[in-house]
Design an enzyme around this catalytic site. Structure first.
Site, short mmCIF file in Angstrom:
data_model
loop_
_atom_site.label_atom_id
_atom_site.label_comp_id
_atom_site.label_asym_id
_atom_site.label_seq_id
_atom_site.Cartn_x
_atom_site.Cartn_y
_atom_site.Cartn_z
N LYS A 62 0.80 -1.23 0.00
CA LYS A 62 0.00 0.00 0.00
C LYS A 62 0.82 1.28 0.00
O LYS A 62 0.41 2.32 0.52
CB LYS A 62 -1.02 0.03 1.17
CG LYS A 62 -1.83 -1.21 1.35
CD LYS A 62 -2.23 -1.91 0.08
CE LYS A 62 -3.25 -1.20 -0.75
NZ LYS A 62 -3.44 -1.91 -2.06
N SER A 63 1.99 1.20 -0.60
CA SER A 63 2.88 2.37 -0.65
C SER A 63 3.04 2.95 -2.04
O SER A 63 3.84 3.86 -2.24
CB SER A 63 4.27 1.96 -0.13
OG SER A 63 4.18 1.50 1.18
N GLY A 64 2.32 2.39 -3.02
CA GLY A 64 2.47 2.88 -4.39
C GLY A 64 3.14 1.88 -5.31
O GLY A 64 3.66 2.24 -6.37
N ARG B 88 5.80 5.42 1.70
CA ARG B 88 4.73 6.42 1.73
C ARG B 88 4.48 6.84 3.16
O ARG B 88 4.72 6.04 4.08
CB ARG B 88 3.49 5.73 1.16
CG ARG B 88 2.30 6.58 1.00
CD ARG B 88 1.15 5.76 0.47
NE ARG B 88 0.09 6.66 0.04
CZ ARG B 88 -1.11 6.27 -0.31
NH1 ARG B 88 -1.41 4.99 -0.30
NH2 ARG B 88 -2.02 7.14 -0.67
N HIS C 140 7.65 -7.71 -1.38
CA HIS C 140 7.41 -6.88 -0.19
C HIS C 140 8.36 -7.27 0.94
O HIS C 140 8.25 -6.76 2.05
CB HIS C 140 5.97 -7.06 0.31
CG HIS C 140 4.93 -6.50 -0.63
ND1 HIS C 140 5.00 -5.22 -1.11
CD2 HIS C 140 3.80 -7.05 -1.14
CE1 HIS C 140 3.95 -5.01 -1.90
NE2 HIS C 140 3.22 -6.10 -1.94
N SER D 31 -4.80 3.20 3.77
CA SER D 31 -4.91 2.42 2.53
C SER D 31 -4.95 0.92 2.86
O SER D 31 -5.76 0.17 2.31
CB SER D 31 -3.70 2.75 1.64
OG SER D 31 -3.81 2.12 0.40
N TYR E 121 6.40 8.16 -2.23
CA TYR E 121 5.16 8.36 -3.00
C TYR E 121 4.83 9.84 -3.16
O TYR E 121 4.49 10.31 -4.24
CB TYR E 121 4.05 7.63 -2.25
CG TYR E 121 2.68 7.64 -2.88
CD1 TYR E 121 2.30 6.64 -3.78
CD2 TYR E 121 1.74 8.62 -2.55
CE1 TYR E 121 1.02 6.64 -4.33
CE2 TYR E 121 0.47 8.61 -3.10
CZ TYR E 121 0.12 7.62 -3.99
OH TYR E 121 -1.15 7.62 -4.54
N TRP F 208 1.76 1.70 -8.95
CA TRP F 208 2.22 2.86 -9.74
C TRP F 208 3.68 2.66 -10.15
O TRP F 208 4.05 2.86 -11.31
CB TRP F 208 2.06 4.11 -8.88
CG TRP F 208 2.17 5.42 -9.60
CD1 TRP F 208 2.11 5.64 -10.96
CD2 TRP F 208 2.34 6.71 -8.99
NE1 TRP F 208 2.24 6.98 -11.22
CE2 TRP F 208 2.38 7.66 -10.03
CE3 TRP F 208 2.46 7.15 -7.67
CZ2 TRP F 208 2.53 9.03 -9.78
CZ3 TRP F 208 2.61 8.51 -7.42
CH2 TRP F 208 2.64 9.43 -8.47
P1 A3P Z 1 -5.07 4.71 -1.54
O1 A3P Z 1 -5.63 3.51 -0.88
O2 A3P Z 1 -4.63 5.76 -0.58
O3 A3P Z 1 -5.94 5.27 -2.59
P2 A3P Z 1 -0.02 -0.40 -3.65
O4 A3P Z 1 0.02 -0.25 -5.13
O5 A3P Z 1 1.34 -0.49 -3.02
O6 A3P Z 1 -0.95 -1.46 -3.24
O7 A3P Z 1 -0.58 0.99 -3.10
C1 A3P Z 1 -1.95 1.29 -3.26
C2 A3P Z 1 -2.15 2.77 -3.17
O8 A3P Z 1 -1.63 3.41 -4.34
C3 A3P Z 1 -3.63 3.10 -3.12
O9 A3P Z 1 -3.73 4.28 -2.31
C4 A3P Z 1 -3.93 3.36 -4.58
O10 A3P Z 1 -5.10 4.12 -4.80
C5 A3P Z 1 -2.68 4.09 -5.02
N1 A3P Z 1 -2.43 3.99 -6.47
C6 A3P Z 1 -2.70 2.95 -7.30
N2 A3P Z 1 -2.33 3.24 -8.55
C7 A3P Z 1 -1.82 4.49 -8.54
C8 A3P Z 1 -1.28 5.35 -9.55
N3 A3P Z 1 -1.23 4.97 -10.81
N4 A3P Z 1 -0.85 6.56 -9.18
C9 A3P Z 1 -0.91 6.94 -7.88
N5 A3P Z 1 -1.41 6.20 -6.88
C10 A3P Z 1 -1.86 4.97 -7.20
#
Ligand code: A3P
Length: 320
Positions: free
Chosen positions: A67-69, A154, A132, A162, A220, A72
């Protein structure tokens, strides 16, 4: 013993029986192993990966605490490194979730297989994988190779919120939801998948300080602030720098657009697709905001978090 644990030999049975065990956030368990809480579901895979994986110098590893990005970072790295392998309008991200293009060792590759077919699990060269696992757990062959590692972290308050929403989506119907208070308590004790958070972050941060040419430490929030700068930084770090001509042609901006939350979230594969690990792709896209925690955390939770951040990161240059 959990039903989901595919233990098949005495060595694992014995190891697991000696480890402290706690309930995790969504009905399975966590084992405390060498200073970290590891999800029971992937524990064996983690050990197999650690024991058997052989890195190549050309490999790229994308690492994070969940859940850190990660999603992306995978989309960005995949698009940067492979940008000359396909036409822009044929980017595989248009039909595959980023996690299908960059497999996770402990979920996708070693889960039920001590010897996965690594060559055919990556669609392009160089090979790109993710994990991870904390830095301390990485197989020696990764640490000793000339491969590249990119870590993303993040703000823990956003990561925590998240994770709370995400794990609720993983929760089977017969498991009671975890309240925010209960989750907060567990998080502060480091009891979450691959926690404690701060040890995870500091492990990679220290490694990146010692070996800056091999390990890139990203946050992030910084990517959110200036994505074009970070796309160029990633390209250079990974050995795929952008030429002046590419910059003039807007290649950096196009990658930023393709990998943006707004674009990925609306693609059919991410709205309706399902990952092999049983995770609906749409659960990976929620709000993608910096500071979304302020809608959920109580003032006392925020105060506690801020003190924790200060105490834990005081001696590092990591600032959230
Ligand atoms: P939130 O739950 O705060 O919306 P991971 O990919 O490590 O599982 O992290 C998930 C977090 O990244 C979620 O945050 C998600 O919405 C966000 N996320 C997913 N795709 C993204 C993107 N393309 N750009 C920015 N944030 C993104």
């Amino acid at each position: 013993q959990d039903k989901e644990e595919p233990w098949d030999d005495d060595e694992f049975q014995e190891l697991v029986q000696t480890l402290p065990k706690e309930k995790n956030w969504y009905g399975t368990h966590l084992y405390f192993y060498q200073g970290f809480w590891c999800a029971s579901r992937v524990f064996r895979a983690m050990i197999c990966f650690q024991k058997h994986f052989q890195a190549l110098d050309s490999d790229i590893f994308l690492t994070s605490i969940p859940k850190s990005g990660t999603t992306w970072l995978k989309a960005l790295t995949f698009s940067i490194v492979n940008r000359n392998q396909f036409a822009r309008e044929e980017n595989p991200l248009l039909s595959s979730n980023p996690h299908q293009l960059v497999p996770v060792f402990e979920y996708d590759l070693y889960l039920n297989n001590p010897c996965p077919d690594l060559e055919n699990s990556c669609p392009y060269q160089p090979r790109m994988f993710s994990t991870h696992l904390p830095y301390a757990f990485l197989p020696p062959s990764i640490k000793d190779s000339n491969s590249k590692i990119v870590y993303i972290c993040r703000n823990p308050m956003d990561m925590f919120i998240s994770l709370w929403f995400f794990t609720d989506k993983l929760r089977p119907d017969n498991v009671e939801p975890l309240s925010l208070d209960e989750a907060f308590e567990k998080f502060c004790q480091g009891m979450h998948d691959f926690g404690p958070f701060f040890d995870h972050v500091l492990g990679y941060w220290k490694a990146s300080q010692e070996n800056p040419n091999r390990i890139l430490f990203l946050q992030y929030e910084d990517l959110k602030e200036n994505i074009n700068f970070h796309i160029k930084k990633l390209g250079k770090f990974l050995g795929f720098p952008f030429s002046e001509v590419e910059e003039e042609q807007g290649v950096v901006e196009e990658i930023a657009r393709m990998c943006s939350f707004g674009n990925l979230k609306e693609l059919d594969v991410n709205k309706n697709g399902m990952h092999t690990f049983g995770i609906a792709h749409n659960t990976l896209f929620r709000k993608a905001e910096v500071g979304n925690w302020c809608n959920y955390l109580t003032p006392s939770m925020v105060e506690y978090f801020k003190k924790l951040i200060q105490d834990k990161l005081d001696k590092s240059e990591v600032v959230f």
